[in-house]
Design a protein around this motif. Sequence first.
Motif, short mmCIF file in Angstrom:
data_model
loop_
_atom_site.label_atom_id
_atom_site.label_comp_id
_atom_site.label_asym_id
_atom_site.label_seq_id
_atom_site.Cartn_x
_atom_site.Cartn_y
_atom_site.Cartn_z
N GLU A 249 2.80 13.12 -73.38
CA GLU A 249 4.05 13.54 -74.01
C GLU A 249 5.09 13.77 -72.92
O GLU A 249 4.85 14.55 -72.00
N LEU A 250 6.22 13.10 -73.05
CA LEU A 250 7.26 13.22 -72.04
C LEU A 250 8.21 14.36 -72.37
O LEU A 250 8.34 14.74 -73.53
N PRO A 251 8.86 14.90 -71.36
CA PRO A 251 9.85 15.94 -71.63
C PRO A 251 10.99 15.39 -72.49
O PRO A 251 11.30 14.20 -72.42
N ALA A 252 11.56 16.25 -73.31
CA ALA A 252 12.66 15.81 -74.17
C ALA A 252 13.92 15.59 -73.35
O ALA A 252 14.04 16.10 -72.24
N GLY A 253 14.83 14.79 -73.88
CA GLY A 253 16.10 14.56 -73.17
C GLY A 253 16.36 13.09 -73.00
O GLY A 253 15.44 12.30 -72.77
N HIS A 254 17.64 12.71 -73.12
CA HIS A 254 18.00 11.30 -73.08
C HIS A 254 17.59 10.64 -71.77
O HIS A 254 17.12 9.50 -71.74
N GLN A 255 17.75 11.39 -70.67
CA GLN A 255 17.46 10.78 -69.37
C GLN A 255 15.97 10.45 -69.20
O GLN A 255 15.60 9.70 -68.32
N PHE A 256 15.13 11.05 -70.05
CA PHE A 256 13.69 10.79 -69.96
C PHE A 256 13.20 9.86 -71.09
O PHE A 256 12.02 9.82 -71.39
N ARG A 257 14.15 9.13 -71.69
CA ARG A 257 13.79 8.27 -72.83
C ARG A 257 12.73 7.23 -72.45
O ARG A 257 11.82 6.93 -73.20
N HIS A 258 12.84 6.71 -71.23
CA HIS A 258 11.87 5.70 -70.79
C HIS A 258 10.85 6.27 -69.80
O HIS A 258 10.08 5.53 -69.23
N GLY A 259 10.87 7.56 -69.59
CA GLY A 259 9.91 8.17 -68.68
C GLY A 259 10.60 9.00 -67.62
O GLY A 259 11.83 9.15 -67.62
N CYS A 260 9.81 9.53 -66.73
CA CYS A 260 10.36 10.35 -65.65
C CYS A 260 9.55 10.10 -64.38
O CYS A 260 8.52 9.44 -64.41
N ASN A 261 10.05 10.60 -63.27
CA ASN A 261 9.33 10.55 -61.98
C ASN A 261 8.87 9.12 -61.63
O ASN A 261 7.67 8.85 -61.49
N PHE A 262 9.82 8.21 -61.53
CA PHE A 262 9.49 6.81 -61.26
C PHE A 262 9.22 6.53 -59.77
O PHE A 262 8.73 5.47 -59.42
N ALA A 263 9.58 7.46 -58.92
CA ALA A 263 9.48 7.21 -57.48
C ALA A 263 8.04 6.88 -57.08
O ALA A 263 7.09 7.40 -57.68
N VAL A 264 7.92 6.02 -56.10
CA VAL A 264 6.60 5.63 -55.61
C VAL A 264 6.23 6.44 -54.37
O VAL A 264 5.12 6.95 -54.26
N LEU A 265 7.15 6.56 -53.44
CA LEU A 265 6.89 7.34 -52.21
C LEU A 265 7.75 8.60 -52.15
O LEU A 265 7.23 9.69 -51.95
N PHE A 266 9.05 8.41 -52.27
CA PHE A 266 9.98 9.51 -52.02
C PHE A 266 10.64 9.98 -53.32
O PHE A 266 11.42 9.23 -53.93
N PRO A 267 10.40 11.24 -53.72
CA PRO A 267 10.97 11.75 -54.98
C PRO A 267 12.49 11.80 -54.98
O PRO A 267 13.09 11.96 -56.04
#
Lengths: 322, 358
Positions: A249-267
């Motif tokens: 379950e993803l956090p609510a909010g438009h900016q998280f519509r497709h997911g969150c925390n996409f970074a691979v190395l550097f947040p």
Amino acid sequence: MTGGPVEIFVSLQGWLLDRVVQPPLLALGLGSHLEMAFDGIEFFLCGVLQLAVAYLLLRPLEALRPIEVWPDRKAVRVDVLYSFLDRLGVIPLLMFVLLAPLFVLVDGWLRFAGFIPPQLEDLFPVLESWPLASFFAYLVIFDFAEYWRHRFSHSLNWWWALHAIHHSQRQMTLWTDSRNHLLDDLSNGFCFAVIALLIGVPPGHFVGLLIVVRTVENLSHVNARLSFGPIGEHLLVSPRYHRWHHALELPAGHQFRHGCNFAVLFPVWDRIFGTQYLIQDIPSTGLAHGPLPESAARSGFWRQQWEGIEGLLATIHPDPPR
Amino acid sequence: MPIARLPCAGAGERTLYLVTFYCFRRCDVPLPYRLVDFARLAGRLLIISLFGWQMAAAQAELAIALNSADGTISLIDTTTYEVTGKVAVCKEPHHLMPTPDDKSLIVACAASNQLVFFDPLTGREQRRLRGISDPYQLGYSPDRKWFVATSLRLDRVDLYDPADFRLKARLAAPRTPSHLAFDNASEFVFVTLQDSNEVMAIHLGTQKIAWVMPVAATPAGIVMAPDNRHLLVASMGEGVVEVIEWRFQKSVKKIATDTAAHNLQPKGDGRHFFVSNRSVNGSISLLDTKTMSVVEKYDVPGGPDDMMVRADGKELWATARFARKVQVVDLTTKKLKLSIPVGSSPHGVFFLNHAGLR
């Protein structure tokens, strides 16, 4: 590595070339690929070392400080298979064979048209004499590109159908990192090759870049309670940070519509582009809603590949409304 | 070795390095050895201070080896066989050659699209030419009117004006144009096409492809025999040197050398050529062009590739691609004398004090 270990590594590399790889290459008239084969053996041996290090260091950590405990680990087996195919070079070789001729063709055509693709060092000549700075510069650029590639793989429907294979695992472990649909790997390889064509990647950096990325990715998928500390969590993607990317379950909010925390190395990329979600809780992982059937969490390699293709076709030709 | 960084550092840095090294790093070495070592280094530093780099490096008789995978060059003292420095240069430096006046050594940086010029006496960079597309093998025509570069990766041969390195012609050369050679009249440049098993002749006057002929599998090194009548082509696939009567585009003989025959280097006597057989358990053969036969063979492990002969004819140096070494063969005893550890995938090697190149 210096001195002894390098000597042993190179001797083993040479032995494998001489006894295993060179005879068939020469017999097949592929002698001009010997140097590439020698590099390929280095890639293979680095993969063996990486698998060994992952198993010897990270697996005990998962046993000692697990986030989740499961009655059995059968669903993890397919991820181990993915890891072996990826780390030992089978999938990368396949991608190379498919993509290299295309990019050589494009590069060659550009040169005939009088255009030499620019290099990072043309803009910053100082990088030519500072290998470490150069390595870090390429690492940052690739990580930036990886952030956007990863984000697009979530927001474009056809790509998400393929990438969802990676997210379908409900028992996320250090092996989950390599669990990818082959077409997703091909798309990733294509993006990497485009970047390489645009800025040029020093061959000497190539293996090093892969080792750094893969090590952090192994670590970020590990099923272990592991904190990088209040500052470290902001500097490098940690298991907790990446677990939210895989959250059911993803956090609510438009900016998280497709997911969150996409970074691979550097947040920092998530921070800059508004997709960062930092919280102390640790979520369960997997897919809550499509595009794959629930069975994808436990199906085998070929079944998953087929499920990914079915998902992809569904995005191209959705069922007509009844 | 503290002296290792000397050719690449400023004067202040060099002094600091020496002081630091001897104060803190060598305390485990017995005093007499430290004193002798210090005296040797101090002497060199004095020479450097008084007469500049050229003198000091000339005394050292520098060899330069290209580490193609590292993107570095290794500087080697040919008298002590010690690596005295390693300098980051560019992406994929593969081959090198001196300018006709011997004042510069040109390093072809394939993946950087550059030619980098070094002082062959000191190893110091002189200048850098950017925008030279994917240079792999290089060659000046004997009349010095043409500078030719092959592009192995992109299937192309480029012809430049050596005066200003302006591109005069770019010719498609599928597939995998590798090594090159010229006829004595500078009428043609001949290029091996590794993956299509052919030799291509380019007419320099018209800048057009004159002919292409099939040769033994995976041709690599190519040289013009002293008679200017025969081309010698090393075939990796068949482990032979193929003799071609180039005016008639006719293969006249195949001379067996060893597995993966790769490159040819003149001994400098106008008659013999060394042939590197580039397998891990490799060897170097000596070919007599009068009899067109192999007359000697030396075991040189590690994938011997590019070679260079000392002016006195006593040593043959060869890069070992698969061993990260430069191998030194004693031509008197006909044995491997020593191995010098360098960087990853060493390819070209050069020293000024070499035997004739034809």
